[in-house]
Design a protein around this motif. Structure first.
Motif, PDB file in Angstrom:
ATOM      1  N   VAL A  38      23.136  44.696  31.353  1.00 41.27           N
ATOM      2  CA  VAL A  38      23.152  46.010  31.995  1.00 41.27           C
ATOM      3  C   VAL A  38      22.218  45.967  33.199  1.00 41.27           C
ATOM      4  O   VAL A  38      21.056  45.591  33.072  1.00 41.27           O
ATOM      5  CB  VAL A  38      22.722  47.116  31.001  1.00 41.27           C
ATOM      6  N   TYR A  39      22.760  46.332  34.356  1.00 39.58           N
ATOM      7  CA  TYR A  39      21.946  46.380  35.571  1.00 39.58           C
ATOM      8  C   TYR A  39      21.076  47.636  35.570  1.00 39.58           C
ATOM      9  O   TYR A  39      21.304  48.567  34.797  1.00 39.58           O
ATOM     10  CB  TYR A  39      22.848  46.404  36.811  1.00 39.58           C
ATOM     11  N   ARG A  40      20.142  47.655  36.480  1.00 40.21           N
ATOM     12  CA  ARG A  40      19.250  48.808  36.608  1.00 40.21           C
ATOM     13  C   ARG A  40      20.006  50.133  36.713  1.00 40.21           C
ATOM     14  O   ARG A  40      19.637  51.119  36.109  1.00 40.21           O
ATOM     15  CB  ARG A  40      18.395  48.668  37.864  1.00 40.21           C
ATOM     16  N   GLY A  42      22.684  50.960  35.479  1.00 39.29           N
ATOM     17  CA  GLY A  42      23.437  51.307  34.268  1.00 39.29           C
ATOM     18  C   GLY A  42      24.798  50.628  34.180  1.00 39.29           C
ATOM     19  O   GLY A  42      25.439  50.662  33.139  1.00 39.29           O
ATOM     20  N   GLY A  43      25.248  50.001  35.291  1.00 42.13           N
ATOM     21  CA  GLY A  43      26.518  49.266  35.230  1.00 42.13           C
ATOM     22  C   GLY A  43      26.318  47.937  34.514  1.00 42.13           C
ATOM     23  O   GLY A  43      25.190  47.536  34.238  1.00 42.13           O
ATOM     24  N   GLY A  44      27.434  47.261  34.220  1.00 47.63           N
ATOM     25  CA  GLY A  44      27.318  45.952  33.576  1.00 47.63           C
ATOM     26  C   GLY A  44      28.343  45.799  32.474  1.00 47.63           C
ATOM     27  O   GLY A  44      29.415  46.395  32.538  1.00 47.63           O
ATOM     28  N   GLY A  62      40.882  45.170  34.580  1.00 39.68           N
ATOM     29  CA  GLY A  62      40.078  46.391  34.545  1.00 39.68           C
ATOM     30  C   GLY A  62      39.994  47.015  35.918  1.00 39.68           C
ATOM     31  O   GLY A  62      40.163  46.334  36.926  1.00 39.68           O
ATOM     32  N   PRO A  63      39.721  48.314  35.957  1.00 36.77           N
ATOM     33  CA  PRO A  63      39.588  49.003  37.244  1.00 36.77           C
ATOM     34  C   PRO A  63      38.323  48.569  37.985  1.00 36.77           C
ATOM     35  O   PRO A  63      37.493  47.851  37.422  1.00 36.77           O
ATOM     36  CB  PRO A  63      39.517  50.479  36.845  1.00 36.77           C
ATOM     37  N   ASN A  64      38.171  49.015  39.207  1.00 37.02           N
ATOM     38  CA  ASN A  64      36.987  48.695  39.991  1.00 37.02           C
ATOM     39  C   ASN A  64      35.737  49.110  39.225  1.00 37.02           C
ATOM     40  O   ASN A  64      35.670  50.189  38.655  1.00 37.02           O
ATOM     41  CB  ASN A  64      37.004  49.442  41.341  1.00 37.02           C
ATOM     42  N   GLY A  65      34.764  48.216  39.213  1.00 37.92           N
ATOM     43  CA  GLY A  65      33.476  48.539  38.601  1.00 37.92           C
ATOM     44  C   GLY A  65      33.458  48.412  37.084  1.00 37.92           C
ATOM     45  O   GLY A  65      32.480  48.765  36.432  1.00 37.92           O
ATOM     46  N   ALA A  66      34.534  47.880  36.497  1.00 38.61           N
ATOM     47  CA  ALA A  66      34.626  47.820  35.031  1.00 38.61           C
ATOM     48  C   ALA A  66      33.718  46.749  34.429  1.00 38.61           C
ATOM     49  O   ALA A  66      33.317  46.849  33.271  1.00 38.61           O
ATOM     50  CB  ALA A  66      36.071  47.550  34.618  1.00 38.61           C
ATOM     51  N   GLY A  67      33.417  45.699  35.208  1.00 38.39           N
ATOM     52  CA  GLY A  67      32.570  44.626  34.665  1.00 38.39           C
ATOM     53  C   GLY A  67      33.217  43.253  34.698  1.00 38.39           C
ATOM     54  O   GLY A  67      32.722  42.316  34.076  1.00 38.39           O
ATOM     55  N   LYS A  68      34.302  43.100  35.432  1.00 37.61           N
ATOM     56  CA  LYS A  68      35.003  41.803  35.490  1.00 37.61           C
ATOM     57  C   LYS A  68      34.138  40.738  36.164  1.00 37.61           C
ATOM     58  O   LYS A  68      33.918  39.658  35.620  1.00 37.61           O
ATOM     59  CB  LYS A  68      36.343  41.948  36.263  1.00 37.61           C
ATOM     60  N   THR A  69      33.651  41.053  37.347  1.00 35.27           N
ATOM     61  CA  THR A  69      32.840  40.076  38.074  1.00 35.27           C
ATOM     62  C   THR A  69      31.541  39.787  37.322  1.00 35.27           C
ATOM     63  O   THR A  69      31.088  38.640  37.257  1.00 35.27           O
ATOM     64  CB  THR A  69      32.558  40.585  39.507  1.00 35.27           C
ATOM     65  N   THR A  70      30.979  40.817  36.726  1.00 33.73           N
ATOM     66  CA  THR A  70      29.761  40.616  35.932  1.00 33.73           C
ATOM     67  C   THR A  70      30.023  39.593  34.828  1.00 33.73           C
ATOM     68  O   THR A  70      29.228  38.662  34.613  1.00 33.73           O
ATOM     69  CB  THR A  70      29.297  41.960  35.318  1.00 33.73           C
ATOM     70  N   THR A  71      31.135  39.738  34.142  1.00 33.74           N
ATOM     71  CA  THR A  71      31.479  38.801  33.054  1.00 33.74           C
ATOM     72  C   THR A  71      31.630  37.383  33.596  1.00 33.74           C
ATOM     73  O   THR A  71      31.112  36.417  33.018  1.00 33.74           O
ATOM     74  CB  THR A  71      32.795  39.248  32.372  1.00 33.74           C
ATOM     75  N   ASP A 180      38.094  34.784  40.108  1.00 33.62           N
ATOM     76  CA  ASP A 180      37.864  36.225  40.256  1.00 33.62           C
ATOM     77  C   ASP A 180      38.868  36.779  41.270  1.00 33.62           C
ATOM     78  O   ASP A 180      38.746  36.538  42.467  1.00 33.62           O
ATOM     79  CB  ASP A 180      36.413  36.467  40.702  1.00 33.62           C
ATOM     80  N   GLU A 181      39.846  37.498  40.794  1.00 35.39           N
ATOM     81  CA  GLU A 181      40.919  38.083  41.613  1.00 35.39           C
ATOM     82  C   GLU A 181      41.521  37.051  42.572  1.00 35.39           C
ATOM     83  O   GLU A 181      41.466  37.210  43.788  1.00 35.39           O
ATOM     84  CB  GLU A 181      40.389  39.290  42.393  1.00 35.39           C
ATOM     85  N   PRO A 182      42.132  36.010  42.016  1.00 30.09           N
ATOM     86  CA  PRO A 182      42.564  34.875  42.838  1.00 30.09           C
ATOM     87  C   PRO A 182      43.645  35.184  43.860  1.00 30.09           C
ATOM     88  O   PRO A 182      43.705  34.523  44.881  1.00 30.09           O
ATOM     89  CB  PRO A 182      43.089  33.861  41.808  1.00 30.09           C
TER      90      PRO A 182
HETATM   91  N1  LIG Z   1      23.803  43.301  41.366  1.00 25.84           N
HETATM   92  C1  LIG Z   1      24.037  44.491  40.831  1.00 25.84           C
HETATM   93  N2  LIG Z   1      23.078  45.421  40.715  1.00 25.84           N
HETATM   94  C2  LIG Z   1      23.316  46.632  40.150  1.00 25.84           C
HETATM   95  N3  LIG Z   1      24.511  47.017  39.660  1.00 25.84           N
HETATM   96  C3  LIG Z   1      25.527  46.136  39.731  1.00 25.84           C
HETATM   97  C4  LIG Z   1      25.359  44.839  40.318  1.00 25.84           C
HETATM   98  N4  LIG Z   1      26.539  44.182  40.265  1.00 25.84           N
HETATM   99  C5  LIG Z   1      27.413  45.024  39.665  1.00 25.84           C
HETATM  100  N5  LIG Z   1      26.808  46.196  39.353  1.00 25.84           N
HETATM  101  C6  LIG Z   1      27.440  47.348  38.666  1.00 25.84           C
HETATM  102  O1  LIG Z   1      28.007  46.897  37.436  1.00 25.84           O
HETATM  103  C7  LIG Z   1      29.284  47.480  37.224  1.00 25.84           C
HETATM  104  C8  LIG Z   1      30.326  46.384  37.082  1.00 25.84           C
HETATM  105  O2  LIG Z   1      30.481  45.724  38.330  1.00 25.84           O
HETATM  106  P1  LIG Z   1      31.473  44.489  38.516  1.00 25.84           P
HETATM  107  O3  LIG Z   1      31.230  43.947  39.872  1.00 25.84           O
HETATM  108  O4  LIG Z   1      31.316  43.569  37.359  1.00 25.84           O
HETATM  109  O5  LIG Z   1      32.888  45.217  38.415  1.00 25.84           O
HETATM  110  P2  LIG Z   1      34.355  44.618  38.665  1.00 25.84           P
HETATM  111  O6  LIG Z   1      35.126  44.905  37.417  1.00 25.84           O
HETATM  112  O7  LIG Z   1      34.287  43.223  39.114  1.00 25.84           O
HETATM  113  O8  LIG Z   1      34.914  45.565  39.825  1.00 25.84           O
HETATM  114  P3  LIG Z   1      35.884  45.239  41.082  1.00 25.84           P
HETATM  115  O9  LIG Z   1      37.293  45.397  40.566  1.00 25.84           O
HETATM  116  O10 LIG Z   1      35.547  46.331  42.045  1.00 25.84           O
HETATM  117  O11 LIG Z   1      35.569  43.873  41.581  1.00 25.84           O
HETATM  118  C9  LIG Z   1      29.514  48.416  38.383  1.00 25.84           C
HETATM  119  O12 LIG Z   1      29.131  49.699  37.974  1.00 25.84           O
HETATM  120  C10 LIG Z   1      28.591  47.893  39.464  1.00 25.84           C
HETATM  121  O13 LIG Z   1      28.179  48.931  40.300  1.00 25.84           O
END
Ligand SMILES: Nc1ncnc2c1ncn2[C@@H]1O[C@H](COP(=O)(O)OP(=O)(O)OP(=O)(O)O)[C@@H](O)[C@H]1O
Ligand SMILES: [Mg+2]
Length: 322
Positions: A38-40, A42-44, A62-71, A180-182
């Protein structure tokens, strides 16, 4: 006594790594157990558990911001979880990062390139770093993706830059591809080539993990699709199964109370919502029982359509996976 839970097993250290970093093929290429980051703000991602097997294409949706790139960044050990275990090929994502990365091809969602190098020089550079393919192989890949090799990267369109990234991830034919979104920015023809290549990788026993925010794309290429929303994995299904399940969305214009009465007990008919002058229903399988029940009502209008793939996916999950 209950056997040890998978969680305990998955975090046990040194389970399968051997001195030279190689592992038995039996270890799953991807295993996440209770992973939380979990980022500061609250996302993650929260409490993510997932295993992807050999020879599988897994679509992470997942939709934008769902956590795909984080994973994906957790898989690559670019960021570290606060809780849980990330293992690739049975190895610890952090401790065994070097051995893991030797077997892995990665396409980030966004990446920088040396703007002054040509595509050919860029790919040759990546190939050298990895002891990878020779020039003829690079040319073959470029031709397949219709990528011009001799223009400087700064002069390439977005789609062509994406192709440079893709070719560099694919050309080594790694055991595991994490993408990631190839297909973002690629035209449909090249998208299809990419999908074919990914299917080919899986057919030869390798594994692909790709993110997408479009279910139709994920369903086209993946064997299984996982849906992540607000950092939580909410569904995982085999594509063949949810595709094979006939679902219809039906709107009935009739007195809602009478309709609810008539349809209340029908198996495989779910009332999704009340709409102006009627009901919206979801019907799984044959429409006959519904049609028979409707005959008793004063039906003003009736419409039947195929729901979106997303609705099918979610209804499948609601109906069978719990
Ligand atoms: N470095 C960071 N610092 C703080 N919050 C972050 C950071 N990276 C991602 N987040 C937050 O974590 C959540 C998940 O982000 P992530 O990039 O994993 O989403 P995503 O599913 O890849 O979205 P997208 O489809 O837009 O690429 C979002 O709410 C984002 O704002
Ligand atoms: Mg992303």
């Amino acid at each position: 006594m209950a056997p040890a839970t998978p969680t305990t097993r998955a975090v046990a250290p040194e389970a399968t790594s051997v001195p030279d970093g190689s592992v038995a093929r039996g270890d799953p290429p991807i295993s996440l157990t209770g992973v939380t980051k979990v980022y500061r703000g609250g996302g993650g991602v929260r409490d993510l558990s997932l295993e992807v097997g050999w020879g599988e294409v897994f679509g992470f949706l997942g939709p934008n911001g769902a956590g795909k790139t984080t994973t994906i960044r957790l898989l690559l050990d670019l960021i570290r979880p606060q809780r849980g275990a990330v293992r690739l090929f049975g190895l610890d994502a952090r401790r065994d990062a070097v051995a893991i990365h030797r077997r892995l091809g990665y396409l980030p969602g966004e990446f920088a390139l040396y703007e002054r190098l040509t595509a050919r020089e860029t790919l040759a550079h990546f190939a050298r770093l990895r002891g990878g393919p020779d020039e003829a192989t690079v040319e073959r890949w470029a031709a397949e993706f219709d990528l011009e090799l001799d223009r400087p990267v700064r002069a390439l369109s977005r789609g062509n830059r994406q192709k440079v990234g893709l070719v560099s991830a694919l050309m080594n034919e790694p055991d595991l591809l994490v993408l990631d979104e190839p297909t973002v920015g690629l035209d449909p023809l090249v998208q299809r080539t990419v999908h074919q290549r990914l299917r080919g990788a899986a057919a030869s026993g390798r594994t692909v993990f790709l993110s997408s925010h479009v279910l139709s794309e994920a369903a086209e290429v993946a064997d299984r699709v996982g849906l992540i929303k607000e950092g939580r994995l909410v569904a995982i299904e085999r594509v063949a199964e949810f595709r094979a399940r006939p679902v219809h969305e039906v709107e009935v214009r009739a007195d809602p109370a009478a309709a609810l009465d008539a349809l209340g007990d029908l198996k495989d008919v779910t009332v999704r919502e009340r709409i102006e002058g009627g009901l919206r229903l979801e019907v799984v399988g044959s429409l006959n029982p519904l049609v028979a029940a409707l005959a008793a009502l004063d039906v003003v209008d009736l419409s039947v359509r195929e729901p979106s793939l997303e609705d099918v996916f979610l209804s499948y999950y609601d109906g069978s996976a719990r």
